[in-house]
Design an enzyme around this catalytic site. Structure first.
Site, PDB file in Angstrom:
ATOM      1  N   ASP A  90      -7.308  -0.253  -3.060  1.00  0.00           N
ATOM      2  CA  ASP A  90      -8.379   0.748  -3.169  1.00  0.00           C
ATOM      3  C   ASP A  90      -9.202   0.555  -4.430  1.00  0.00           C
ATOM      4  O   ASP A  90      -9.861   1.479  -4.893  1.00  0.00           O
ATOM      5  CB  ASP A  90      -7.796   2.159  -3.129  1.00  0.00           C
ATOM      6  CG  ASP A  90      -6.878   2.458  -4.312  1.00  0.00           C
ATOM      7  OD1 ASP A  90      -6.557   1.515  -5.067  1.00  0.00           O
ATOM      8  OD2 ASP A  90      -6.494   3.627  -4.489  1.00  0.00           O
ATOM      9  N   GLU A 124       0.828  -1.200   0.000  1.00  0.00           N
ATOM     10  CA  GLU A 124       0.000   0.000   0.000  1.00  0.00           C
ATOM     11  C   GLU A 124       0.865   1.254   0.000  1.00  0.00           C
ATOM     12  O   GLU A 124       1.824   1.380   0.753  1.00  0.00           O
ATOM     13  CB  GLU A 124      -0.994   0.031   1.155  1.00  0.00           C
ATOM     14  CG  GLU A 124      -2.051   1.125   1.021  1.00  0.00           C
ATOM     15  CD  GLU A 124      -2.777   1.103  -0.325  1.00  0.00           C
ATOM     16  OE1 GLU A 124      -2.227   1.662  -1.297  1.00  0.00           O
ATOM     17  OE2 GLU A 124      -3.873   0.523  -0.411  1.00  0.00           O
TER      18      GLU A 124
END
Length: 499
Positions: free
Chosen positions: A298, A222
């Protein structure tokens, strides 16, 4: 008591045919908590469903199981069920018993342009292969396609140890974010550094990268794709383009590793093994435990790639365990199979494509400038129109197993899709153009001639709609995706060209 190391050695040396990857992980003390494959069972005793497909003609579904316990998927059952129509992969079942099935990814922090933020589903026929000579299908991820489970059970959270592997197509990739398989956010939002731990494959260089020009096996942690301890370059992470590729990422408190190798051999290499990245937020980790395939945490869904099998473990697997898993993958015998079917189109021949839809059979695929359309063409048509409706069959620019169609009257220009419309453009030599200009002929969906499937978007076919040409799905958000007359509109009689 037999030692763990000895147990692994026995599996690796003596009974590969009887053990699956997750049996091997279990013997190594790091059992699978998620096991996904559309090609084969990952446990020697598994007989349950591998995946589900849905056909467009009546929206019914069927579960595809292995032919026998621990065996290869029953591709013949899928082929029979989907004959004369199109099918999508709707569920990739978890074989571990945890119920961590993968389904259509919902909206997230990044929402694609279609399906109100929901990702697209993969074609059921986009990635055919054989295992020990038995046909099966992988999961071909086009941009916009993705699967997810935001409520997975048993996955690592926080700084808990875990491992994961995936068998991928090392020739199918791009530089977009992010072709991942592994641990991600449960909210489908970017919640910060260290909230993911997933395998990434591609040639994105925005964050980390490796030696050469890519693609690379890296980790999506991430807010960064990492090839090693640095946020940028790791010379030990090689470019790797094996047709069948094993990719491995594993992590524990303060420590992680990347490994990989040719899935057709029994050797793995270690590309990184050391401390966590030297940027804030990655030690300790804050893993959340969702599972993604083909997308970022996401829901970033611009990437492409092909997934055949993979698993996630509880605990940090040893190299010895992973080496035994790799030997099992090599023994499975992944091999390529023809991407085409139906009437053969000979490379170098000049052909025409005649519509088969009632009321449109006088129309042929032609072009007006850069617009590809259908026009009424006959023996009495002008020489100019006849040439505009004639196409030279060439080996696929983006995949030699399929074909590209070069304009007779504009040599060097090919039919390609852009924005799902078919255009005639000059070959610019880019990877994107080559892939957009590659199509895989198959038996006509209405029983006549050929249907021409896009290689890079295998849910999409040449379709005439209001006399213009698109790559269309059998149902979708665009007018040209309408289900009415779809099988007729995408079926073409191929004959010698007019020129």
């Amino acid at each position: 008591m037999v030692s763990r190391r000895l147990a692994i050695a026995v599996i690796a040396a003596g009974s590969l045919a009887d053990a699956g990857p997750c049996d091997i992980y279990s013997s190594g003390g790091t059992p699978c908590i998620a096991a996904h494959s559309t090609t084969r069972a990952l446990y020697s005793s598994y007989t349950g469903p591998l995946y589900q497909v849905q056909r467009a003609s009546d929206s019914t579904t069927i579960d595809i199981a292995p032919r026998s316990a621990g065996g290869v998927a029953d591709a013949a059952a899928q082929d029979s069920f989907c004959a004369g129509t199109t099918c999508l992969i709707t569920i990739i079942y978890d074989q571990s018993g945890q119920g961590n099935d993968l389904t259509q990814a919902p909206p997230g922090g990044f929402d694609g342009p279609e399906s109100n933020g929901y990702d697209n589903l993969a074609s059921a026929i986009g990635a055919p292969v054989t295992l020990k000579g038995q046909k099966a299908y992988g999961v071909f991820i086009s941009p916009g396609t993705g699967y997810r489970n935001n409520a997975a059970m048993g996955t690592a959270t926080g700084d808990d140890p875990e491992g994961m592997y995936a068998v991928l197509d090392g020739t199918h990739y791009n530089d977009a974010c992010c072709f991942d398989y592994g641990n991600a956010e449960t909210s489908a939002l970017d919640t910060g550094n260290g909230h993911m731990e997933a395998i990434y494959f591609g040639d994105n260089t925005v964050w980390g990268y490796g030696a050469g020009v890519g693609p690379w096996v890296m980790a999506d942690l991430e807010n960064g794709l990492f090839s090693g301890v640095s946020t940028t370059y790791n010379a030990g992470d090689p470019s790797i383009t094996d047709r069948f590729l094993t990719a491995i990422v594993k992590g524990e408190a303060g420590h992680w590793a990347i490994r990989g190798g040719n899935a057709a051999s029994s050797a793995l290499a270690t590309y990184y093994d050391g401390e966590r990245p030297n940027a804030s937020g990655y030690s300790p980790m804050s893993k959340e435990g969702a599972i993604v395939l083909g997308i970022g945490g996401d829901n970033s869904n611009g990437a492409q790639g092909t997934f055949y099998e993979g698993a996630m473990t509880a605990g940090y697997p040893s190299d010895a365990t992973e080496n035994a898993v790799q030997a099992n993958i090599a023994a499975a015998g992944y091999a390529t199979v023809s991407l085409t079917s139906g009437p053969a189109l000979a490379v170098g021949s000049v052909v025409s494509f005649q519509a088969t839809t009632t009321g449109y059979t006088t129309r042929f695929i032609a072009h007006t400038g850069s617009t590809v359309n259908t026009q009424v063409v006959s023996s009495s048509s002008s020489t100019t129109l006849k040439q505009q409706a004639s196409w030279t069959v060439q080996t696929g620019l983006g995949n030699s197993g399929c074909l590209s169609f070069e304009s007779v009257d504009t040599p060097g220009s090919y039919i390609r899709h852009s924005g799902f419309q078919l255009l005639l453009n000059q070959d610019d030599g880019t990877k994107l153009f080559a892939e957009d200009a590659t199509f895989c002929p198959m038996e006509g969906l209405n029983g006549e001639g050929n249907s021409l499937r896009s290689w890079s978007y295998p849910t999409r076919y040449f379709r005439h709609y209001n006399n213009e040409l698109y790559v269309a799905t059998n149902g979708g958000v665009h007018d040209f995706d309408a289900t009415a007359f779809f099988t007729d509109d995408v079926s073409w009689v191929v004959s010698s060209g007019f020129s």
